[in-house]
Design an enzyme around this catalytic site. Structure first.
Site, PDB file in Angstrom:
ATOM      1  N   HIS A   7       0.682  -1.223   0.015  1.00  0.00           N
ATOM      2  CA  HIS A   7       0.068   0.147   0.065  1.00  0.00           C
ATOM      3  C   HIS A   7       0.868   1.398   0.139  1.00  0.00           C
ATOM      4  O   HIS A   7       1.389   1.928   1.173  1.00  0.00           O
ATOM      5  CB  HIS A   7      -0.902  -0.002   1.222  1.00  0.00           C
TER       6      HIS A   7
ATOM      7  N   HIS B 251       1.192   4.779  -2.361  1.00  0.00           N
ATOM      8  CA  HIS B 251       0.875   5.809  -3.655  1.00  0.00           C
ATOM      9  C   HIS B 251       2.143   6.309  -4.238  1.00  0.00           C
ATOM     10  O   HIS B 251       2.828   7.043  -3.532  1.00  0.00           O
ATOM     11  CB  HIS B 251      -0.133   6.831  -3.275  1.00  0.00           C
TER      12      HIS B 251
ATOM     13  N   HIS C 249      -9.822   1.055  -0.816  1.00  0.00           N
ATOM     14  CA  HIS C 249      -9.753   2.384   0.170  1.00  0.00           C
ATOM     15  C   HIS C 249     -11.009   2.301   1.035  1.00  0.00           C
ATOM     16  O   HIS C 249     -11.992   2.510   0.623  1.00  0.00           O
ATOM     17  CB  HIS C 249      -9.016   3.523  -0.095  1.00  0.00           C
TER      18      HIS C 249
ATOM     19  N   GLU D 224     -10.621   4.575   6.721  1.00  0.00           N
ATOM     20  CA  GLU D 224      -9.599   5.444   7.101  1.00  0.00           C
ATOM     21  C   GLU D 224     -10.347   6.730   7.741  1.00  0.00           C
ATOM     22  O   GLU D 224     -10.465   6.867   8.901  1.00  0.00           O
ATOM     23  CB  GLU D 224      -8.599   5.824   5.800  1.00  0.00           C
TER      24      GLU D 224
ATOM     25  N   ASP E 121       2.135   4.100   2.801  1.00  0.00           N
ATOM     26  CA  ASP E 121       1.034   4.969   2.392  1.00  0.00           C
ATOM     27  C   ASP E 121       1.544   6.070   1.395  1.00  0.00           C
ATOM     28  O   ASP E 121       1.344   5.899   0.126  1.00  0.00           O
ATOM     29  CB  ASP E 121       0.072   5.507   3.342  1.00  0.00           C
ATOM     30  N   ASP E 122       1.793   7.117   1.984  1.00  0.00           N
ATOM     31  CA  ASP E 122       2.462   8.564   1.334  1.00  0.00           C
ATOM     32  C   ASP E 122       3.545   8.876   2.058  1.00  0.00           C
ATOM     33  O   ASP E 122       3.378   9.822   2.900  1.00  0.00           O
ATOM     34  CB  ASP E 122       1.459   9.468   1.201  1.00  0.00           C
TER      35      ASP E 122
END
Length: 322
Positions: free
Chosen positions: A11, A13, A189, A192, A270-271
């Site tokens: 996971h 991006h 997704h 969250e 994630d990011d």
């Protein structure tokens, strides 16, 4: 020890993994002012909405096939140096269309970066095409049709990301059917920014093999039991969750409780630069703040590889490295 431990990430991006230094270099190349979203070597945002705006601004700095090859190779080299043997990158053809690159060239550039990193480090990587929820069901379906039609061996899954507060999962069912019929792995997704009902909708309407985040399921014990019974894998990103205020601290994060209830969980970034984290740091936090042992961390890496959208031969080879 943590750097030497084999890791896997399912996971992340791609545009969210841009190192600030690379973003600054790209901004200078294209004459873009960065003060709104990048200051003093760090990305600037206040809440989920402003985070998405900063994310889009950074994505806009990558405009050519070469740009995406560079970004992909840079991130995968960083992952491999931290002990990662496998990565799945969420890629958004919508971003390519926005900058006028074209979705096909976008995928070609990312594939070049993947191949270059693999040649140097041995890291395996696959692309998961993402439809952006806040752009509406038609665009999500467009992304699914693109993913289904491209036939690229490194494109192995489909996902829906973006602003979870906008639109309904039920409106995007056709997109997931298109991807599933094409043989792509399905993840989404949910759970969250929004609560347990978001996870429930994902299970009811999409029937995914995995859920990105999914941590708000902890609000409903019955839903947690359902996740465990169905064997759905959660792509958990503790650093992201704490940075965005989903949970107030790592000690309050439900990763341990979900796992104790029988839910399959993995660690992801994630990011990463947006949330001042990395895959390396996620493993360190799990060890130091959550009390995970080396064997437990290795178990989550194993779960990630077992849930990866790869062929059986690749999966077996990856598992043999643990």
């Amino acid at each position: 020890m943590m750097r030497q431990m084999k890791k896997a990430e399912i996971h992340c991006h791609l545009e969210g993994a841009v190192p600030p230094a690379l973003a600054l270099s790209q901004a200078r190349r294209y004459g873009v002012e960065t003060d709104v979203f990048l200051r003093d070597g760090a990305y600037v945002w206040r809440d989920f909405t402003s985070f998405l705006a900063a994310y889009d601004a950074v994505a806009g700095l990558f405009r050519t096939e070469d740009d995406y090859a560079l970004l992909t190779e840079t991130y995968l080299d960083e992952l491999a140096a931290a002990g990662a043997i496998y990565s799945e990158l969420f890629v958004s053809p919508d971003h390519a269309e926005t900058v006028g690159l074209g979705a096909g060239a976008y995928i070609a550039g990312i594939a070049r970066g993947i191949e270059a990193a693999r040649a140097k480090t041995g890291i395996e990587c696959r692309m998961i095409v993402v439809g952006l929820r806040h752009r509406g069901p038609e665009r999500v379906e467009w992304a699914a049709r693109f993913a289904a039609a491209i036939g690229h061996p490194l494109v192995t899954g489909f996902n829906m990301a973006g602003d979870e507060r906008i639109g309904a999962v039920s409106d995007c069912v056709r997109a997931f059917d298109i991807a599933r019929e094409a043989g792509l792995g399905i993840t989404i997704h949910a759970g969250e920014v929004c609560g347990a009902e978001s996870v429930r909708d994902a299970l009811d309407f999409v029937r995914p093999a995995r859920i990105g985040h999914g941590v708000r399921a902890i609000e409903d014990p019955g839903l947690v039991e359902r996740l465990a019974e169905a064997g759905v894998v959660l792509e958990v990103c503790p650093g992201s969750n704490v940075a965005l205020g989903v949970f107030e601290s790592f000690q309050a994060h439900p990763l341990r409780r979900l796992q104790a209830a029988g839910v399959k969980v993995t660690l992801n970034s994630d990011d990463p630069p947006f949330f001042h984290t990395s895959l390396q740091r996620e493993y360190e936090v799990a060890s130091q703040a959550m009390g995970y042992s080396e064997s437990e961390l290795d178990g989550m890496t194993r779960t990630a590889i077992e849930a990866a959208f790869v062929d059986k031969e690749t999966r077996s080879r990856l598992l043999s490295q643990l």
